[in-house]
Enzyme design. Structure first.
Site, PDB file in Angstrom:
ATOM      1  N   ARG A   1       0.310  -1.566   0.128  1.00 43.73           N
ATOM      2  CA  ARG A   1      -0.516  -0.127  -0.437  1.00 43.73           C
ATOM      3  C   ARG A   1       0.631   1.802   0.717  1.00 43.73           C
ATOM      4  O   ARG A   1       1.733   0.913   0.271  1.00 43.73           O
ATOM      5  CB  ARG A   1      -1.488  -0.113   1.278  1.00 43.73           C
ATOM      6  CG  ARG A   1      -1.903  -1.088   1.227  1.00 43.73           C
ATOM      7  CD  ARG A   1      -2.954  -1.291   2.239  1.00 43.73           C
ATOM      8  NE  ARG A   1      -3.888  -2.485   2.019  1.00 43.73           N
ATOM      9  CZ  ARG A   1      -3.627  -3.708   2.407  1.00 43.73           C
ATOM     10  NH1 ARG A   1      -2.235  -3.735   2.520  1.00 43.73           N
ATOM     11  NH2 ARG A   1      -4.493  -4.784   2.158  1.00 43.73           N
TER      12      ARG A   1
ATOM     13  N   HIS B   1       3.212 -13.446  -4.636  1.00 37.42           N
ATOM     14  CA  HIS B   1       1.684 -12.992  -4.155  1.00 37.42           C
ATOM     15  C   HIS B   1       1.619 -14.791  -4.080  1.00 37.42           C
ATOM     16  O   HIS B   1       0.205 -14.739  -3.939  1.00 37.42           O
ATOM     17  CB  HIS B   1       0.892 -11.984  -4.462  1.00 37.42           C
ATOM     18  CG  HIS B   1       0.249 -11.494  -3.285  1.00 37.42           C
ATOM     19  ND1 HIS B   1      -1.299 -12.667  -2.984  1.00 37.42           N
ATOM     20  CD2 HIS B   1      -0.348 -10.456  -3.266  1.00 37.42           C
ATOM     21  CE1 HIS B   1      -1.733 -11.634  -1.798  1.00 37.42           C
ATOM     22  NE2 HIS B   1      -0.992 -10.259  -2.004  1.00 37.42           N
TER      23      HIS B   1
ATOM     24  N   GLU C   1       5.091 -12.356   1.255  1.00 35.26           N
ATOM     25  CA  GLU C   1       5.702 -11.846   0.938  1.00 35.26           C
ATOM     26  C   GLU C   1       6.780 -11.299   0.479  1.00 35.26           C
ATOM     27  O   GLU C   1       6.667 -10.209   1.583  1.00 35.26           O
ATOM     28  CB  GLU C   1       4.922 -10.411  -0.378  1.00 35.26           C
ATOM     29  CG  GLU C   1       3.054 -10.937  -0.552  1.00 35.26           C
ATOM     30  CD  GLU C   1       2.074 -10.242   0.178  1.00 35.26           C
ATOM     31  OE1 GLU C   1       1.836  -9.606  -0.842  1.00 35.26           O
ATOM     32  OE2 GLU C   1       0.641 -10.864   1.010  1.00 35.26           O
TER      33      GLU C   1
ATOM     34  N   HIS D   1      -1.078  -2.628  -4.472  1.00 39.81           N
ATOM     35  CA  HIS D   1      -0.217  -3.356  -5.534  1.00 39.81           C
ATOM     36  C   HIS D   1      -0.545  -3.063  -6.520  1.00 39.81           C
ATOM     37  O   HIS D   1      -0.530  -3.251  -7.341  1.00 39.81           O
ATOM     38  CB  HIS D   1      -1.412  -5.119  -5.296  1.00 39.81           C
ATOM     39  CG  HIS D   1      -0.792  -5.578  -3.902  1.00 39.81           C
ATOM     40  ND1 HIS D   1       0.572  -5.359  -3.550  1.00 39.81           N
ATOM     41  CD2 HIS D   1      -1.726  -6.454  -3.687  1.00 39.81           C
ATOM     42  CE1 HIS D   1       0.084  -6.826  -2.666  1.00 39.81           C
ATOM     43  NE2 HIS D   1      -1.029  -6.886  -2.454  1.00 39.81           N
TER      44      HIS D   1
ATOM     45  N   ASP E   1      -2.409  -9.226   8.400  1.00 40.45           N
ATOM     46  CA  ASP E   1      -1.729  -8.931   7.099  1.00 40.45           C
ATOM     47  C   ASP E   1      -0.728  -7.569   8.054  1.00 40.45           C
ATOM     48  O   ASP E   1      -0.802  -6.450   7.756  1.00 40.45           O
ATOM     49  CB  ASP E   1      -3.057  -7.706   6.713  1.00 40.45           C
ATOM     50  CG  ASP E   1      -2.562  -7.773   5.126  1.00 40.45           C
ATOM     51  OD1 ASP E   1      -1.454  -7.557   4.467  1.00 40.45           O
ATOM     52  OD2 ASP E   1      -3.305  -7.081   4.053  1.00 40.45           O
TER      53      ASP E   1
END
Length: 338
Positions: free
Chosen positions: A77, A173, A303, A102, A238
């Protein structure tokens, strides 16, 4: 190696390339998004699917949360979809509320890449992102090379060049599930990171670098992903982890294991961070590979990356690519069975 038509988008064919490597490892890659649609690794009980994937290009376009894609120009982000560079302000395509995720609504993970080289156990794809694409300055050329090596290793090499200074953060990803179970909460995870970058509610880093010691974010030793939930603490992951290696050299970043079948996967990377997403938002309305249903926690992401909102945080690792320099990221998935 085989190349087959997987479908079409806007009149252009989407191809699927099958690579086969040593030790029985096999992967299928799409030219759409450079997506790893399937990845089979050798396990004690036989070949094991290790990623989540879908069955048609229509399902990917309509329902994929970046399953197996290469995302960019800036992965993760960027706050308020804007940044300043060399005294100039840039407004980006905002595709997650007021922020960009992304690379925007037409990021690299939803574009057609071009095959520029292929061998039985390797494939190189390329993508050109023109000046102004999704709001970014400069023309950028990205390449992704997938290659299979002994023992049971997938190497992912990402490179980019530009003709004007621009933020770059490419990542892979994949959503991993090492045993085909409906929920990865019992998988064990270790991340070689003593710190995270905490975020606001919309997942933009505050700028703080916070220790994980004595918190539910501490994965410095191998433990069940769902340990906090078992202790009735509601937490979802996350989160960007600040790797101990600091980036630059290829280093061990994380280990994921399944006690169900004894399969383990090590992630090695040259990047300074890794985003751990536990898949809690998954709710895919169509069947996945082998007819599997992908609900909450069906797979997890690791990631390798530069830090989210890096263009707006001067103390975060450098993320600006300049002409004459090549951005390089190498990550490896190393599989082993106990």
């Amino acid at each position: 190696m085989t190349i087959e038509r997987f479908g079409s988008i806007d009149g252009e064919d989407v191809l699927e390339i099958t690579l086969k490597g040593p030790d029985g490892i096999e992967m299928r890659v799409l030219t759409w998004g450079a997506v790893v649609r399937d990845l089979i690794a050798p396990a004690a009980e036989g070949p094991q699917r290790t990623v989540l994937g879908l069955n048609s290009i229509e399902d990917y376009v309509a329902h994929s949360p970046y399953f197996g894609a290469i995302v960019g120009r800036y992965a993760n982000r960027i706050g308020q979809a804007r940044f300043a560079l060399d005294g100039e302000a840039f407004r980006l395509d905002a595709n997650e509320g007021r922020n960009q995720l992304h690379g925007g609504s037409r990021g690299f993970g939803t574009r057609l890449w071009t095959i520029i080289d292929h061998q039985p156990s390797s494939l190189t794809l390329a993508l050109v992102s023109e000046d102004g694409d999704m709001g970014y300055p400069g023309r950028l050329i990205a390449t992704c090379t997938y290659s299979l090596h002994e023992p049971a290793t997938v190497r992912i090499a990402l490179e980019a060049t530009c003709d004007r200074p621009t933020p770059v953060n490419l990542t892979t990803h994949g959503y991993f599930n090492l045993d085909g179970s409906s929920d990865i909460s019992s998988h064990h995870l270790m991340i070689k990171a003593d710190y995270i970058t905490p975020t606001t509610p919309d997942l933009i880093p505050t700028g703080e670098i916070r220790k994980v010691e004595s918190t539910d974010y501490d994965f410095t030793t191998l433990r069940p992903i769902g340990a906090a939930q078992l202790m009735q603490r509601r937490i979802s992951y996350d989160t960007n982890y600040v790797l101990q290696s600091d980036g630059g050299e290829l280093a061990h970043a994380a280990t994921l294991t399944s006690l169900k079948n004894g399969l383990a996967m090590e992630l090695w990377t040259t990047e300074p961070g890794v985003q751990f997403y536990d898949g809690h938002m998954l709710d895919i309305p169509v069947p996945g590979l082998g007819g599997a249903r992908y609900g909450s926690h069906a797979g997890l992401c690791l990631e390798p990356q530069r830090f989210p909102d890096g263009p707006n945080k001067a103390h975060f690792p450098p993320c600006i690519l300049v002409p004459g320099v090549v951005s390089r990221q190498i990550s490896e998935l190393r599989f082993a069975s106990e």
